[in-house]
Motif scaffolding. Structure first.
Motif, mmCIF file in Angstrom:
data_model
loop_
_atom_site.group_PDB
_atom_site.id
_atom_site.type_symbol
_atom_site.label_atom_id
_atom_site.label_comp_id
_atom_site.label_asym_id
_atom_site.label_seq_id
_atom_site.Cartn_x
_atom_site.Cartn_y
_atom_site.Cartn_z
ATOM 1 N N SER A 1 5.588 7.440 4.121
ATOM 2 C CA SER A 1 6.688 7.615 5.078
ATOM 3 C C SER A 1 7.381 6.305 5.453
ATOM 4 O O SER A 1 8.622 6.241 5.446
ATOM 5 C CB SER A 1 6.181 8.323 6.332
ATOM 6 N N PRO A 2 6.666 5.217 5.812
ATOM 7 C CA PRO A 2 7.373 3.974 6.176
ATOM 8 C C PRO A 2 8.244 3.423 5.042
ATOM 9 O O PRO A 2 9.328 2.884 5.298
ATOM 10 C CB PRO A 2 6.225 3.007 6.519
ATOM 11 N N ASP A 3 7.764 3.556 3.800
ATOM 12 C CA ASP A 3 8.533 3.055 2.672
ATOM 13 C C ASP A 3 9.858 3.805 2.548
ATOM 14 O O ASP A 3 10.922 3.215 2.302
ATOM 15 C CB ASP A 3 7.723 3.182 1.387
ATOM 16 N N ILE A 4 9.803 5.136 2.702
ATOM 17 C CA ILE A 4 11.023 5.956 2.609
ATOM 18 C C ILE A 4 11.938 5.664 3.797
ATOM 19 O O ILE A 4 13.166 5.580 3.649
ATOM 20 C CB ILE A 4 10.643 7.444 2.567
ATOM 21 N N MET A 5 11.343 5.490 4.980
ATOM 22 C CA MET A 5 12.165 5.143 6.147
ATOM 23 C C MET A 5 12.834 3.790 5.938
ATOM 24 O O MET A 5 13.990 3.574 6.339
ATOM 25 C CB MET A 5 11.293 5.113 7.408
ATOM 26 N N VAL B 1 -2.348 1.404 2.212
ATOM 27 C CA VAL B 1 -1.483 0.431 2.875
ATOM 28 C C VAL B 1 -1.468 -0.892 2.112
ATOM 29 O O VAL B 1 -0.407 -1.530 1.949
ATOM 30 C CB VAL B 1 -1.936 0.224 4.335
ATOM 31 N N ILE B 2 -2.647 -1.318 1.625
ATOM 32 C CA ILE B 2 -2.721 -2.561 0.847
ATOM 33 C C ILE B 2 -1.851 -2.447 -0.406
ATOM 34 O O ILE B 2 -1.091 -3.372 -0.748
ATOM 35 C CB ILE B 2 -4.174 -2.885 0.474
ATOM 36 N N VAL B 3 -1.936 -1.319 -1.084
ATOM 37 C CA VAL B 3 -1.127 -1.105 -2.299
ATOM 38 C C VAL B 3 0.367 -1.157 -1.971
ATOM 39 O O VAL B 3 1.156 -1.825 -2.662
ATOM 40 C CB VAL B 3 -1.490 0.245 -2.957
ATOM 41 N N MET B 4 0.760 -0.469 -0.886
ATOM 42 C CA MET B 4 2.181 -0.430 -0.530
ATOM 43 C C MET B 4 2.673 -1.806 -0.105
ATOM 44 O O MET B 4 3.812 -2.205 -0.436
ATOM 45 C CB MET B 4 2.398 0.576 0.612
ATOM 46 N N LEU C 1 11.121 -3.855 7.731
ATOM 47 C CA LEU C 1 10.726 -2.834 8.705
ATOM 48 C C LEU C 1 9.523 -2.038 8.201
ATOM 49 O O LEU C 1 8.559 -1.796 8.951
ATOM 50 C CB LEU C 1 11.905 -1.890 8.966
ATOM 51 N N ALA C 2 9.559 -1.629 6.934
ATOM 52 C CA ALA C 2 8.440 -0.865 6.358
ATOM 53 C C ALA C 2 7.169 -1.715 6.361
ATOM 54 O O ALA C 2 6.078 -1.224 6.683
ATOM 55 C CB ALA C 2 8.785 -0.425 4.941
ATOM 56 N N PHE C 3 7.297 -3.011 6.011
ATOM 57 C CA PHE C 3 6.125 -3.880 5.924
ATOM 58 C C PHE C 3 5.489 -4.063 7.296
ATOM 59 O O PHE C 3 4.253 -4.071 7.422
ATOM 60 C CB PHE C 3 6.507 -5.234 5.331
ATOM 61 N N ILE C 4 6.319 -4.241 8.327
ATOM 62 C CA ILE C 4 5.779 -4.403 9.685
ATOM 63 C C ILE C 4 5.018 -3.144 10.103
ATOM 64 O O ILE C 4 3.947 -3.207 10.732
ATOM 65 C CB ILE C 4 6.903 -4.732 10.678
ATOM 66 N N GLN C 5 5.543 -1.965 9.748
ATOM 67 C CA GLN C 5 4.841 -0.716 10.049
ATOM 68 C C GLN C 5 3.507 -0.649 9.305
ATOM 69 O O GLN C 5 2.495 -0.224 9.856
ATOM 70 C CB GLN C 5 5.707 0.488 9.674
ATOM 71 N N TYR C 6 3.530 -1.100 8.032
ATOM 72 C CA TYR C 6 2.274 -1.110 7.265
ATOM 73 C C TYR C 6 1.275 -2.097 7.861
ATOM 74 O O TYR C 6 0.060 -1.861 7.856
ATOM 75 C CB TYR C 6 2.558 -1.472 5.799
#
Length: 636
Positions: free
Chosen positions: A76-80, A200-203, A329-334
């Protein structure tokens, strides 16, 4: 029907007493609290897993559902981030003065639709995993409780006598509940936390290996800081639990002996002791909570410093077109998702340690030696006459200590046998052996010529009616408590038994009569009235052999005369064993056995024993004249 035997341990308080105030800071699962560890972790874990084997297909589905739910949640964070990138392109283009720049809302809407679908699918799989795991956990614990309950029926009385009620209840209730909650919650949480961590590590690596390295550098610092603080707080938690146990013990003793404290005027002393213990608990408690409470702020501080560096490096990478704006933004969420599963896995490891320790305690109970198995061709006595014989009986509560040695008794049908002697002489032990609550070391006991070892315990005990000095009544109506003596007893039979025990009058004076409900300790009637009800129960049972252990000790002298008459009528034609300290109640016995130190030192009728001027004569005279001094005889 025999009255339930109460072992010498009586009541007991559960280990640890009441639950302590606060078990660590919120979200930390009590990090810093001392964790109970199993002696054989691997063996106990494998044994616990065997209880899950019948549900392996459901567990496989739970595992798949947990993995899928977590994966959809991770995506979800990646798509967001892609939606943010799409929005930023149009905004930045307008700022740069590009007239063709615009926000592609169709693309943004499609991305948001995908995001909604992912969240819905993740929620559905999460619901399925929780639903199925709840069923598996409850069914597993149901099977475990059933085994424990069946085990209790096979354990010898020695087990109950050697443990406090609190210890047994703690294993049945607290330990089993601990296993239940872990199977239902922590197991699925462990799976989702592990999958989340890996995912999360992979993403993060796919977005930026450099920023991932920055996040990794904050982990050792967080763990070292948390470890130092947790070690310090554990010292205070150990002290807190010790002080809590002392305070609980004091409170329990004061409430149990409330009347005694009032009678001797020790209220102020009791309050002073309580205040002193409470102060010590406060000191250790606030230190434990404060020290463990700073773990989360420190970890948050370290994590926020990491966010700052991630944001700086991410901004530089955006300016160099290495990553997109939405990727930050996605990375901070991860990054925020990354720290949570680590904390959860640390907490779950403590929970699992405690759960395996609980399982080990339950398995220790299931592995306890059981009572001697009954003979395959068990005999039964259709119409017992009540001839009882002790043949060279040898017994001791432990293998290296002999209490009774070479005991020989021959009781004829219908005889009344009185057993007297000082405290600890072995009177109650003799009754325990007769009821086969304990197994003999040597010799044998027969009823009508049939060894009790060759009978079924249920059939043997059905021949006995027992009235103990310690009354046992359960939470229910007076009618139900009396009717407990014989299954299927009619209303008239219950009332007639109460009349024979001289209990009918006081029962009818109660507001609800026979429908009066006794509380758990039957404290809403007097001790003497409780004794009358247990005697009525024995009368209703109409046993072949009667055992009376100080049955009239809690009633007044006038009522004792009535009960004695009722008991004499009940004992007619029945073999009766009467344990008594008041020798006036057993003068008419056919045979009096005088016991001391596990041996029968004298036997005969009342007149014969008085004429012998031995131990019984000294005992009798001391009660009625107060002139005799009882010497210590040699055990013969």
């Amino acid at each position: 029907m025999s009255e339930q035997h109460k072992g010498p341990q009586g009541g007991g308080r559960p280990p640890g007493g009441m639950r302590g105030p606060g078990m660590g800071p919120p979200g930390m699962g009590g990090m810093g609290m001392p964790v109970q560890k199993a002696k054989n972790f691997r063996g106990t874990l494998f044994r616990l897993v065997t209880y899950l084997k019948p549900h392996r297909f459901k567990l496989i589905f739970v595992l798949l559902a947990a993995v899928l739910s977590t994966i959809f949640s991770i995506l979800s964070p990646d798509i967001m981030g892609k939606a943010v990138t799409e929005l930023s392109k149009g905004v930045i283009g307008r700022i740069q003065g590009n007239p063709d720049a615009h926000i592609d809302f169709d693309t943004v809407n499609l991305i948001l639709l995908k995001l909604i679908v992912l969240y819905v699918i993740s929620s559905v799989f999460s619901y399925l995993q929780q639903y199925l795991m709840a069923g598996v956990a409850q069914r597993t614990v149901y099977d475990l409780r059933k085994q424990v309950n069946e085990k209790f029926a096979r354990l010898p009385l020695k087990f109950y006598d050697s443990r406090t009620n609190g210890e047994i209840l703690s294993r049945v209730v607290n330990d089993v509940d601990n296993i239940s909650s872990t199977l239902q919650q922590s197991l699925t949480q462990f799976i989702t936390s592990l999958v989340t961590l890996v995912g999360v590590i992979v993403m993060m690596l796919t977005i930026s290996p450099l920023m991932t390295l920055i996040v990794f550098l904050t982990i050792p610092v967080s763990l070292v800081a948390a470890g130092i603080i947790a070690k310090k707080s554990q010292t205070y938690f150990v002290r807190q639990q010790a002080e809590l146990g002392k305070l609980n013990g004091h409170v329990e003793e004061m409430y149990t002996g409330h009347k005694i404290v009032k009678a001797f005027g020790h209220e102020n002393r009791s309050i002073a002791e309580f205040n002193e213990m409470n102060e010590r608990l406060y000191e250790s408690g606030w230190r434990a909570q404060f020290v463990s409470g700073i773990i989360m702020p420190i970890m948050s501080l370290i994590g926020n410093i990491g966010y700052v560096f991630v944001s700086i490096v991410g901004g530089i990478l955006v300016t160099k077109r290495a990553i997109e704006f939405g990727d930050i933004l996605a990375f901070i969420q991860y990054t925020r998702q990354f720290t949570m599963p680590i904390t959860q896995l640390a907490n779950i490891s403590n929970v699992i340690q405690s759960t395996i320790a609980s399982a080990e305690r339950v398995f220790e109970l299931l592995d306890e030696p059981e009572q001697e198995p009954e003979a395959d061709n068990a005999k039964s006595i259709a119409s017992p006459k009540g001839a009882v014989r002790f043949d060279n009986v040898k017994f001791g509560y432990s293998a290296d200590t002999v209490l009774i040695d070479h005991m020989n008794i021959d009781v004829k049908p219908g005889q009344t046998v009185a057993i007297v002697g000082p405290t600890g002489a072995g009177k109650t032990t003799l009754i325990n052996l007769l009821m086969r609550f304990y197994e003999l070391h040597d010799g044998r006991i027969t009823i009508d010529g049939v060894p009790i070892d060759d009978m079924r315990r249920s059939g043997l005990r059905r021949m006995f009616g027992m009235v103990l000095q310690d009354t046992w009544l359960f939470n229910g109506t007076i009618r139900d408590n009396i009717a407990y003596g014989r299954e299927g007893a009619t209303e008239d039979e219950v009332v007639n038994a109460a009349r024979a025990a001289h209990a009918d009058h006081f029962i009818r004076t109660l507001p609800d009569g026979y429908e009066t409900v006794l509380n758990e300790e039957a404290s809403n009637i007097s001790q003497g009235q409780k004794q009358l009800l247990t005697i009525a129960r024995a009368i209703l049972a109409d046993p072949s052999i009667l055992i009376l252990d100080e049955a009239t000790s809690s009633v007044d002298t006038r009522t004792e005369v009535y009960i004695q008459k009722a008991m004499n009528d009940l004992m007619k034609g029945r073999t009766s064993f009467v344990i008594a300290h008041r020798l006036s109640t057993i003068r008419d016995a056919d045979l009096i056995l005088v016991m001391n130190k596990g041996s029968i030192i004298e036997q005969g009728t009342h007149e014969e024993l008085l004429a012998a001027e031995g131990f019984y004569a000294d005992l009798y005279n001391s009660q009625f004249t107060g002139k005799a001094s009882i010497s210590e005889p040699n055990a013969g």
